[in-house]
Motif scaffolding. Structure first.
Motif, PDB file in Angstrom:
ATOM      1  N   SER A 301       0.816  -1.215   0.000  1.00 39.40           N
ATOM      2  CA  SER A 301       0.000   0.000   0.000  1.00 39.40           C
ATOM      3  C   SER A 301       0.847   1.261   0.000  1.00 39.40           C
ATOM      4  O   SER A 301       0.392   2.320   0.436  1.00 39.40           O
ATOM      5  CB  SER A 301      -0.993   0.027   1.181  1.00 39.40           C
ATOM      6  N   SER A 302       2.085   1.152  -0.521  1.00 46.15           N
ATOM      7  CA  SER A 302       2.918   2.344  -0.574  1.00 46.15           C
ATOM      8  C   SER A 302       4.189   2.084  -1.371  1.00 46.15           C
ATOM      9  O   SER A 302       4.768   1.000  -1.301  1.00 46.15           O
ATOM     10  CB  SER A 302       3.305   2.784   0.844  1.00 46.15           C
ATOM     11  N   CYS A 303       4.626   3.106  -2.114  1.00 48.14           N
ATOM     12  CA  CYS A 303       5.955   3.085  -2.715  1.00 48.14           C
ATOM     13  C   CYS A 303       6.931   3.706  -1.715  1.00 48.14           C
ATOM     14  O   CYS A 303       6.570   3.981  -0.566  1.00 48.14           O
ATOM     15  CB  CYS A 303       5.953   3.885  -4.020  1.00 48.14           C
ATOM     16  N   GLU A 304       8.170   3.965  -2.144  1.00 52.58           N
ATOM     17  CA  GLU A 304       9.160   4.509  -1.219  1.00 52.58           C
ATOM     18  C   GLU A 304       8.787   5.912  -0.745  1.00 52.58           C
ATOM     19  O   GLU A 304       8.917   6.226   0.440  1.00 52.58           O
ATOM     20  CB  GLU A 304      10.551   4.538  -1.875  1.00 52.58           C
ATOM     21  N   THR A 305       8.334   6.767  -1.658  1.00 53.31           N
ATOM     22  CA  THR A 305       7.997   8.126  -1.250  1.00 53.31           C
ATOM     23  C   THR A 305       6.792   8.144  -0.311  1.00 53.31           C
ATOM     24  O   THR A 305       6.791   8.847   0.701  1.00 53.31           O
ATOM     25  CB  THR A 305       7.710   9.008  -2.477  1.00 53.31           C
ATOM     26  N   GLY A 306       5.767   7.365  -0.643  1.00 52.42           N
ATOM     27  CA  GLY A 306       4.609   7.289   0.230  1.00 52.42           C
ATOM     28  C   GLY A 306       4.958   6.728   1.591  1.00 52.42           C
ATOM     29  O   GLY A 306       4.456   7.190   2.624  1.00 52.42           O
TER      30      GLY A 306
END
Length: 405
Positions: A301-306
Motif C-alpha cells: 500500500s505504498s511506494c518509497e515516497t509514500g
C-alpha cells in the motif's frame, strides 16, 4: 486550527511534482547524480550484513553500487535521511504527527512482504519509481520506459490481489466516542518542528562550511524533496492503484507533468553544460523487476515516497514497508550472482539512451511525445471508469483505508 501560512497547507500534487521535477534536474546539474532512494536502501542492507559479521566483498552487486563508507558519509544517504527529515518537519509544523497502528494484524505481514517484493524488483531493474519516472525518463534512458510498463502491469495485477476477500480480511468496526474531545491542543509539535528545522539547517550549513559540498547538497535537496512529497502527499502507488480501481487520475497526471518539466530542464542542463545523461541497462530484468515492483508497492500500500511521509506521520505499519524494502534489496544483491540473476536476466542487456541516438532535440521530442501518449491513456482510462461508474447502480470504489486499515 487551519494555518494561515500557505506554505503549511497541503499542496495540489501537480504543484508539488512540477517543483520536484525542477529540483530533480537541478540536483543532476549540480552533482552529476540523480534523485533516487533504493540504491541507498541496498547499501544499508550491506552495512547491516557487515554488522552481523557477513563478508560481502565478493558480491558483484555491492561492487556495482559502490558499497563504501557509511550512509552518513554519502550524498545518496543524505538524500534519504533528508527526505525523512523534511517530511517530519512539515508534519510537526502542521501538528499532524500521531501514532497509528493498523486495525488488522495481517497488515504488518502484508506490508513486510510487499516491501520485500518491491525492494527486490526495484533493485533487479536497477532503480525504483524515482529512478525511472523522475530520473530515468528525464535522463532519456530507455530502461525507464520498460520499467514503467512493467510497473503498470504489476500494479494492475496487484490491485486484483488486494481486492480478494482473503486478502482484505474481515472488516473491523470501532465504537466511536460519544462526543468530540474538548481538551485544547498544547501545540507542542510546531515548536519541535521549528527546532528540528533550525538544527537541520545548521547541519546543512556545516556541511558546506566544512567543504563537504556533496553531503550538503544531498542533505539540502533531500529535505526539499521530503517537504514536497509530504505537502503533496505524493505516492506513486496511489497513482496506479487509483487509476486501475477507480479511474482517478489526479496523481498520475501530476506525475506525468512533473516528468515532462524535469525532462525539459534536464535537456537544458545537458545542452548548456555538456553533461552526459545517466543511463541504466535495459534487459529482461528491467521488465521483470518493474512487474515485481508494481505488485509489491500495491501489496504494501505504498511506494518509497509514500512510505517516507506516512511513516513520519506516525503510521507505524510503514516501518514494516521500510524494513521490507531493505530486505528485498539485500536479497537481490545476494541473488544477483549467487543465484544467477545477472546471467539469466541482465547479461544480455545494454545501455540505451535516446540522446546518444537522436541528439538533444530528438531525445526531448520523443520523450514529450511518449509522455503525451501516456497522459492520453490515463485520461482515456479515467473517462472510461467514470462512465462505467455512472451507468452501474452498484458501482463502488475501494479506497486505501479498506486494505491499509
Amino acid at each position: 486550527m487551519r494555518s494561515r501560512i500557505p506554505f503549511l497547507h497541503y499542496w495540489h500534487p501537480l504543484t508539488a511534482l512540477i517543483v520536484a521535477g525542477v529540483l530533480s534536474a537541478a540536483y543532476f546539474g549540480l552533482t552529476g547524480t540523480v534523485w533516487a532512494v533504493t540504491g541507498e536502501f541496498t547499501r544499508l542492507g550491506g552495512q547491516l550484513l557487515h554488522v552481523m559479521g557477513i563478508d560481502t566483498t565478493g558480491w558483484a552487486y555491492y561492487n556495482l553500487v559502490k558499497l563504501d563508507g557509511n550512509t552518513l558519509m554519502r550524498g545518496d544517504g543524505w538524500i534519504v535521511w533528508g527526505m525523512f527529515t523534511g517530511a517530519l518537519i512539515m508534519v510537526l509544523l502542521n501538528d499532524n504527527f500521531k501514532i497509528r497502528l493498523p486495525q488488522l494484524r495481517r497488515r504488518w505481514a502484508q506490508a513486510l512482504v510487499g516491501g520485500i517484493v518491491a525492494g527486490f524488483g526495484a533493485r533487479m531493474a536497477m532503480g525504483c519509481n524515482l529512478a525511472a519516472f523522475f530520473t530515468g525518463v528525464p535522463q532519456f534512458s530507455v530502461h525507464a520506459w520498460v520499467f514503467i510498463v512493467g510497473t503498470g502491469i504489476g500494479s494492475f495485477f496487484g490491485t486484483r490481489l488486494i481486492t480478494l476477500r482473503w486478502w482484505k480480511g474481515r472488516p473491523t468496526l470501532l465504537k466511536g466516542k460519544g462526543s468530540p474531545s474538548t481538551r485544547p491542543s498544547r501545540r507542542i509539535q510546531p515548536v519541535v518542528g521549528v527546532l528540528l528545522a533550525v538544527a537541520y539547517v545548521s547541519l546543512v550549513v556545516y556541511f558546506f562550511a566544512s567543504g563537504q559540498n556533496r553531503l550538503g547538497l544531498g542533505a539540502l535537496f533531500g529535505a526539499l524533496f521530503g517537504i514536497l512529497i509530504e505537502r503533496g502527499q505524493i505516492c506513486f502507488t496511489s497513482a496506479f492503484r487509483d487509476l486501475w480501481m477507480m479511474g482517478r487520475a489526479v496523481m498520475a497526471k501530476a506525475i506525468i507533468a512533473g516528468m515532462a518539466i524535469s525532462a525539459v530542464a534536464t535537456i537544458a542542463i545537458i545542452v548548456i553544460f555538456g553533461t552526459s545523461p545517466i543511463t541504466q541497462v535495459v534487459a529482461p530484468s528491467t521488465f521483470v523487476g518493474g512487474v515485481l515492483f508494481g505488485v509489491g508497492i500495491v501489496m504494501a500500500s505504498s511506494c518509497e515516497t509514500g512510505m517516507m511521509y506516512r511513516l513520519m506521520e506516525g503510521q507505524l505499519m510503514y516501518v514494516a514497508v521500510f524494513a521490507g524494502n531493505i530486505i528485498g534489496a539485500t536479497l537481490l544483491a545476494y541473488a544477483w550472482d549467487h543465484l544467477g540473476i545477472y546471467d539469466a536476466l541482465v547479461a544480455s542487456g545494454a545501455k540505451v539512451n535516446l540522446h546518444n541516438y537522436t541528439g538533444a532535440w530528438g531525445a526531448i521530442t520523443i520523450t514529450l511525445l511518449l509522455l503525451g501518449l501516456f497522459y492520453a491513456y490515463v485520461a482515456f482510462r479515467q473517462s472510461r471508469q467514470t462512465a462505467s461508474r455512472t451507468t452501474s447502480p452498484r458501482s463502488s470504489a475501494l479506497g486505501a483505508q479498506d486494505y491499509a486499515s
